[in-house]
Design a protein around this motif. Structure first.
Motif, PDB file in Angstrom:
ATOM      1  N   LEU A   1     -15.942  63.686 -23.747  1.00 20.86           N
ATOM      2  CA  LEU A   1     -16.129  63.686 -25.206  1.00 20.86           C
ATOM      3  C   LEU A   1     -17.286  64.851 -25.427  1.00 20.86           C
ATOM      4  CD1 LEU A   1     -15.947  60.039 -26.004  1.00 20.86           C
ATOM      5  CD2 LEU A   1     -14.290  62.005 -26.165  1.00 20.86           C
ATOM      6  N   ALA A   2     -18.264  64.664 -24.557  1.00 18.07           N
ATOM      7  CA  ALA A   2     -19.502  65.827 -24.555  1.00 18.07           C
ATOM      8  C   ALA A   2     -18.944  67.099 -24.594  1.00 18.07           C
ATOM      9  CB  ALA A   2     -20.674  65.535 -23.689  1.00 18.07           C
ATOM     10  N   SER A   3     -17.904  67.370 -23.845  1.00 18.95           N
ATOM     11  CA  SER A   3     -17.341  68.726 -23.574  1.00 18.95           C
ATOM     12  C   SER A   3     -16.285  69.369 -24.663  1.00 18.95           C
ATOM     13  CB  SER A   3     -16.482  68.796 -22.322  1.00 18.95           C
ATOM     14  OG  SER A   3     -17.500  68.709 -21.279  1.00 18.95           O
TER      15      SER A   3
ATOM     16  N   TYR B   1      -6.867  65.458 -16.325  1.00 19.77           N
ATOM     17  CA  TYR B   1      -8.154  65.853 -15.925  1.00 19.77           C
ATOM     18  C   TYR B   1      -8.130  66.494 -14.395  1.00 19.77           C
ATOM     19  CZ  TYR B   1     -12.628  64.909 -13.541  1.00 19.77           C
ATOM     20  OH  TYR B   1     -13.780  65.103 -12.839  1.00 19.77           O
TER      21      TYR B   1
ATOM     22  N   ILE C   1     -15.255  59.832 -19.167  1.00 19.34           N
ATOM     23  CA  ILE C   1     -15.121  59.641 -20.738  1.00 19.34           C
ATOM     24  C   ILE C   1     -16.222  60.319 -21.594  1.00 19.34           C
ATOM     25  CG2 ILE C   1     -14.622  58.239 -22.760  1.00 19.34           C
ATOM     26  CD1 ILE C   1     -12.945  56.425 -20.811  1.00 19.34           C
ATOM     27  N   GLU C   2     -17.360  60.053 -21.031  1.00 18.36           N
ATOM     28  CA  GLU C   2     -18.661  60.559 -21.851  1.00 18.36           C
ATOM     29  C   GLU C   2     -18.788  62.240 -21.324  1.00 18.36           C
ATOM     30  OE1 GLU C   2     -22.263  58.527 -20.537  1.00 18.36           O
ATOM     31  OE2 GLU C   2     -21.439  56.650 -21.048  1.00 18.36           O
ATOM     32  N   ARG C   3     -18.531  62.537 -20.351  1.00 12.50           N
ATOM     33  CA  ARG C   3     -18.555  64.005 -19.977  1.00 12.50           C
ATOM     34  C   ARG C   3     -17.261  64.627 -20.909  1.00 12.50           C
ATOM     35  NH1 ARG C   3     -17.408  66.289 -15.053  1.00 12.50           N
ATOM     36  NH2 ARG C   3     -16.199  64.451 -14.210  1.00 12.50           N
TER      37      ARG C   3
ATOM     38  N   GLN D   1     -10.290  62.796 -27.788  1.00 11.74           N
ATOM     39  CA  GLN D   1     -10.023  61.646 -27.138  1.00 11.74           C
ATOM     40  C   GLN D   1      -9.565  61.661 -25.646  1.00 11.74           C
ATOM     41  OE1 GLN D   1      -7.655  59.374 -29.973  1.00 11.74           O
ATOM     42  NE2 GLN D   1      -7.028  57.679 -28.483  1.00 11.74           N
TER      43      GLN D   1
ATOM     44  N   SER E   1     -13.240  56.605 -15.974  1.00 10.80           N
ATOM     45  CA  SER E   1     -14.598  55.809 -15.908  1.00 10.80           C
ATOM     46  C   SER E   1     -15.458  56.156 -17.219  1.00 10.80           C
ATOM     47  CB  SER E   1     -15.202  56.093 -14.627  1.00 10.80           C
ATOM     48  OG  SER E   1     -15.614  57.676 -14.915  1.00 10.80           O
ATOM     49  N   ASN E   2     -16.367  55.393 -17.345  1.00 10.45           N
ATOM     50  CA  ASN E   2     -17.204  55.633 -18.521  1.00 10.45           C
ATOM     51  C   ASN E   2     -17.934  56.919 -18.183  1.00 10.45           C
ATOM     52  OD1 ASN E   2     -16.676  53.237 -19.640  1.00 10.45           O
ATOM     53  ND2 ASN E   2     -18.344  52.167 -18.724  1.00 10.45           N
ATOM     54  N   ASP E   3     -18.323  57.394 -17.123  1.00 10.57           N
ATOM     55  CA  ASP E   3     -19.014  58.462 -16.986  1.00 10.57           C
ATOM     56  C   ASP E   3     -18.115  59.888 -17.374  1.00 10.57           C
ATOM     57  OD1 ASP E   3     -20.924  60.732 -15.964  1.00 10.57           O
ATOM     58  OD2 ASP E   3     -19.624  60.941 -14.473  1.00 10.57           O
TER      59      ASP E   3
END
Length: 138
Positions: A104-106, A65, A100-102, A110, A96-98
């Motif tokens: 996966l959305a991108s 990242y 990880i969400e970004r 995993q 962070s949850n944020d």
């Protein structure tokens, strides 16, 4: 199964893209993926990866990242904007949850948090690419 290797037909090794700015980590992952049967294209900088015309032939993208000049999510977005559509795996020391969400959305399949066990990352990449490679070869 831990320690799985990727075995495409006719001896062809599937290309895997790796971007990691830490030389020791990059080399370690490069060796891990080569041992799993991949032709690894490892880059220290995302600009070098994005400038390489052969990236379109890659079956998978693995990225840290936090990179010196950008982040792994931005690199994947750039790859997708250029027409690349393979599976991708992100690893990070600052999960962070944020984030990880970004990720996966991108389009990341995993996200691994550092430190991680190399065999777990290798197993996921083999599983993700095995399905894709088998479909592409039929």
């Amino acid at each position: 199964m831990s320690g799985e290797t990727f075995e495409p037909s006719a001896g062809e090794r599937p290309r895997l893209l790796l971007v990691e700015d830490d030389a020791a980590v990059r080399r370690s992952l490069q060796l891990l993926f080569r041992a799993r049967g991949f032709d690894v294209r490892a880059y220290a900088r995302s600009a070098a990866l994005l400038a390489d015309p052969s990236v379109r032939d890659a079956c998978c993208f693995v990225a840290d990242y936090s990179l010196d000049e950008t982040d792994g999510i931005e690199v994947l977005v750039n790859l997708k904007n250029r027409g690349w559509s393979g599976p991708a795996v992100l690893f990070t020391a600052c999960a962070s949850n944020d984030l990880i969400e970004r990720a996966l959305a991108s389009g990341f399949s995993q996200v691994f948090e550092k430190p991680f066990q190399g065999h777990a990352l290798g197993d996921v990449v083999v599983r993700l690419t095995g399905e894709r490679w088998a479909a592409a070869q039929s």
